[in-house]
Design a protein around this motif. Sequence first.
Motif, PDB file in Angstrom:
ATOM      1  N   LEU A 150       0.814  -1.212   0.000  1.00 53.01           N
ATOM      2  CA  LEU A 150       0.000   0.000   0.000  1.00 53.01           C
ATOM      3  C   LEU A 150       0.849   1.265   0.000  1.00 53.01           C
ATOM      4  O   LEU A 150       0.462   2.267  -0.608  1.00 53.01           O
ATOM      5  N   ALA A 151       1.999   1.237   0.657  1.00 54.71           N
ATOM      6  CA  ALA A 151       2.902   2.394   0.603  1.00 54.71           C
ATOM      7  C   ALA A 151       3.343   2.627  -0.842  1.00 54.71           C
ATOM      8  O   ALA A 151       3.375   3.770  -1.315  1.00 54.71           O
ATOM      9  N   GLY A 152       3.640   1.541  -1.543  1.00 52.81           N
ATOM     10  CA  GLY A 152       3.982   1.661  -2.964  1.00 52.81           C
ATOM     11  C   GLY A 152       2.817   2.181  -3.789  1.00 52.81           C
ATOM     12  O   GLY A 152       2.997   2.983  -4.705  1.00 52.81           O
ATOM     13  N   ALA A 153       1.616   1.732  -3.455  1.00 52.43           N
ATOM     14  CA  ALA A 153       0.422   2.198  -4.173  1.00 52.43           C
ATOM     15  C   ALA A 153       0.189   3.691  -3.937  1.00 52.43           C
ATOM     16  O   ALA A 153      -0.186   4.422  -4.864  1.00 52.43           O
ATOM     17  N   VAL A 154       0.426   4.150  -2.719  1.00 54.82           N
ATOM     18  CA  VAL A 154       0.261   5.579  -2.409  1.00 54.82           C
ATOM     19  C   VAL A 154       1.234   6.402  -3.256  1.00 54.82           C
ATOM     20  O   VAL A 154       0.843   7.391  -3.892  1.00 54.82           O
ATOM     21  N   VAL A 155       2.481   5.987  -3.286  1.00 53.19           N
ATOM     22  CA  VAL A 155       3.488   6.715  -4.074  1.00 53.19           C
ATOM     23  C   VAL A 155       3.122   6.693  -5.554  1.00 53.19           C
ATOM     24  O   VAL A 155       3.183   7.718  -6.239  1.00 53.19           O
ATOM     25  N   THR A 156       2.709   5.535  -6.046  1.00 49.87           N
ATOM     26  CA  THR A 156       2.321   5.408  -7.454  1.00 49.87           C
ATOM     27  C   THR A 156       1.144   6.320  -7.779  1.00 49.87           C
ATOM     28  O   THR A 156       1.144   7.005  -8.813  1.00 49.87           O
ATOM     29  N   PHE A 210      -1.017   9.322 -11.154  1.00 49.71           N
ATOM     30  CA  PHE A 210      -2.455   9.473 -11.336  1.00 49.71           C
ATOM     31  C   PHE A 210      -2.944  10.767 -10.699  1.00 49.71           C
ATOM     32  O   PHE A 210      -2.173  11.514 -10.107  1.00 49.71           O
ATOM     33  N   ASP A 211      -4.225  11.002 -10.807  1.00 48.02           N
ATOM     34  CA  ASP A 211      -4.845  12.148 -10.162  1.00 48.02           C
ATOM     35  C   ASP A 211      -4.638  12.012  -8.653  1.00 48.02           C
ATOM     36  O   ASP A 211      -4.939  10.964  -8.079  1.00 48.02           O
ATOM     37  N   PRO A 212      -4.095  13.027  -8.000  1.00 53.15           N
ATOM     38  CA  PRO A 212      -3.786  12.911  -6.571  1.00 53.15           C
ATOM     39  C   PRO A 212      -4.958  12.470  -5.681  1.00 53.15           C
ATOM     40  O   PRO A 212      -4.744  11.849  -4.643  1.00 53.15           O
ATOM     41  N   VAL A 213      -6.179  12.730  -6.097  1.00 52.01           N
ATOM     42  CA  VAL A 213      -7.326  12.327  -5.276  1.00 52.01           C
ATOM     43  C   VAL A 213      -7.427  10.794  -5.178  1.00 52.01           C
ATOM     44  O   VAL A 213      -7.985  10.266  -4.217  1.00 52.01           O
ATOM     45  N   THR A 214      -6.842  10.080  -6.147  1.00 53.77           N
ATOM     46  CA  THR A 214      -6.916   8.619  -6.119  1.00 53.77           C
ATOM     47  C   THR A 214      -6.064   8.009  -5.006  1.00 53.77           C
ATOM     48  O   THR A 214      -6.175   6.823  -4.733  1.00 53.77           O
ATOM     49  N   VAL A 215      -5.242   8.818  -4.372  1.00 47.80           N
ATOM     50  CA  VAL A 215      -4.417   8.329  -3.269  1.00 47.80           C
ATOM     51  C   VAL A 215      -5.269   8.009  -2.033  1.00 47.80           C
ATOM     52  O   VAL A 215      -4.815   7.278  -1.141  1.00 47.80           O
ATOM     53  N   TYR A 234      -6.643   2.369   3.315  1.00 50.59           N
ATOM     54  CA  TYR A 234      -6.356   0.974   3.681  1.00 50.59           C
ATOM     55  C   TYR A 234      -5.030   0.846   4.424  1.00 50.59           C
ATOM     56  O   TYR A 234      -4.825  -0.095   5.186  1.00 50.59           O
ATOM     57  N   LEU A 235      -4.132   1.769   4.181  1.00 47.77           N
ATOM     58  CA  LEU A 235      -2.821   1.721   4.811  1.00 47.77           C
ATOM     59  C   LEU A 235      -2.927   1.788   6.339  1.00 47.77           C
ATOM     60  O   LEU A 235      -2.202   1.087   7.040  1.00 47.77           O
ATOM     61  N   VAL A 236      -3.832   2.586   6.839  1.00 47.20           N
ATOM     62  CA  VAL A 236      -3.967   2.752   8.295  1.00 47.20           C
ATOM     63  C   VAL A 236      -4.375   1.444   8.980  1.00 47.20           C
ATOM     64  O   VAL A 236      -3.671   0.981   9.881  1.00 47.20           O
ATOM     65  N   PRO A 237      -5.478   0.793   8.599  1.00 44.82           N
ATOM     66  CA  PRO A 237      -5.842  -0.442   9.307  1.00 44.82           C
ATOM     67  C   PRO A 237      -4.861  -1.591   9.069  1.00 44.82           C
ATOM     68  O   PRO A 237      -4.633  -2.405   9.973  1.00 44.82           O
ATOM     69  N   VAL A 238      -4.261  -1.660   7.889  1.00 41.05           N
ATOM     70  CA  VAL A 238      -3.285  -2.727   7.629  1.00 41.05           C
ATOM     71  C   VAL A 238      -2.060  -2.533   8.515  1.00 41.05           C
ATOM     72  O   VAL A 238      -1.506  -3.497   9.059  1.00 41.05           O
ATOM     73  N   THR A 239      -1.648  -1.292   8.689  1.00 43.23           N
ATOM     74  CA  THR A 239      -0.518  -1.005   9.576  1.00 43.23           C
ATOM     75  C   THR A 239      -0.866  -1.343  11.016  1.00 43.23           C
ATOM     76  O   THR A 239      -0.026  -1.864  11.763  1.00 43.23           O
ATOM     77  N   LEU A 240      -2.104  -1.091  11.419  1.00 48.74           N
ATOM     78  CA  LEU A 240      -2.545  -1.480  12.767  1.00 48.74           C
ATOM     79  C   LEU A 240      -2.460  -2.992  12.961  1.00 48.74           C
ATOM     80  O   LEU A 240      -2.042  -3.464  14.025  1.00 48.74           O
ATOM     81  N   VAL A 241      -2.842  -3.746  11.956  1.00 51.19           N
ATOM     82  CA  VAL A 241      -2.751  -5.207  12.038  1.00 51.19           C
ATOM     83  C   VAL A 241      -1.288  -5.626  12.124  1.00 51.19           C
ATOM     84  O   VAL A 241      -0.926  -6.474  12.956  1.00 51.19           O
ATOM     85  N   THR A 248      -7.836   6.027  -1.553  1.00 53.52           N
ATOM     86  CA  THR A 248      -8.141   4.610  -1.324  1.00 53.52           C
ATOM     87  C   THR A 248      -6.969   3.846  -0.715  1.00 53.52           C
ATOM     88  O   THR A 248      -7.120   3.253   0.351  1.00 53.52           O
ATOM     89  N   PRO A 249      -5.779   3.836  -1.348  1.00 53.88           N
ATOM     90  CA  PRO A 249      -4.701   3.091  -0.708  1.00 53.88           C
ATOM     91  C   PRO A 249      -4.288   3.679   0.647  1.00 53.88           C
ATOM     92  O   PRO A 249      -3.928   2.945   1.566  1.00 53.88           O
ATOM     93  N   ALA A 250      -4.375   4.994   0.787  1.00 54.14           N
ATOM     94  CA  ALA A 250      -4.031   5.615   2.069  1.00 54.14           C
ATOM     95  C   ALA A 250      -5.014   5.202   3.162  1.00 54.14           C
ATOM     96  O   ALA A 250      -4.620   4.963   4.306  1.00 54.14           O
TER      97      ALA A 250
END
Length: 138
Positions: A90-96, A101-106, A112-119, A108-110
């Motif tokens: 997801l960190a890679g997806a955020v950078v990508t 892409f249009d910055p607003v598309t960040v 998901y990044l929070v709960p995955v990092t919590l896990v 979604t991965p951002a």
Amino acid sequence: MTFTHATPTTTSGRKVNIALWALQVLLAAAFLLAACTKFIAYPDAVEAFDQIGLGVWFMYFIGAVELSGAVGLLVPALSGLAGLGLTALLAGAVVTQILLFDPVTVITPAAYLVPVTLVAWGRRQHTVKLLRRSNREA
């Protein structure tokens, strides 16, 4: 039958464990769905990976990583490692998303990044045990 009184730490730990499992199941479902969009070559996914410039093989690779992460989230011994791997994905997806892409598309991965990092953090003891076991066997 004997009942033991649960200490606040035990009750608190149990609640955290239940919350993490609920989060892991929801995330596993989300990543399974994301992987399916890649495996069926959903047109939006194909278009996005064409824009990245790495081709369809990379789309299938990312789908395989997502599927592996989804399964790993549901296996107790692998849950921390799966969370860690998905955090990296997801960190890679955020950078990508920011760079290509249009910055607003960040969003979604951002998101998901929070709960995955919590896990990954909440299940870090599983990752440590797995790595120690791996080092002993090596």
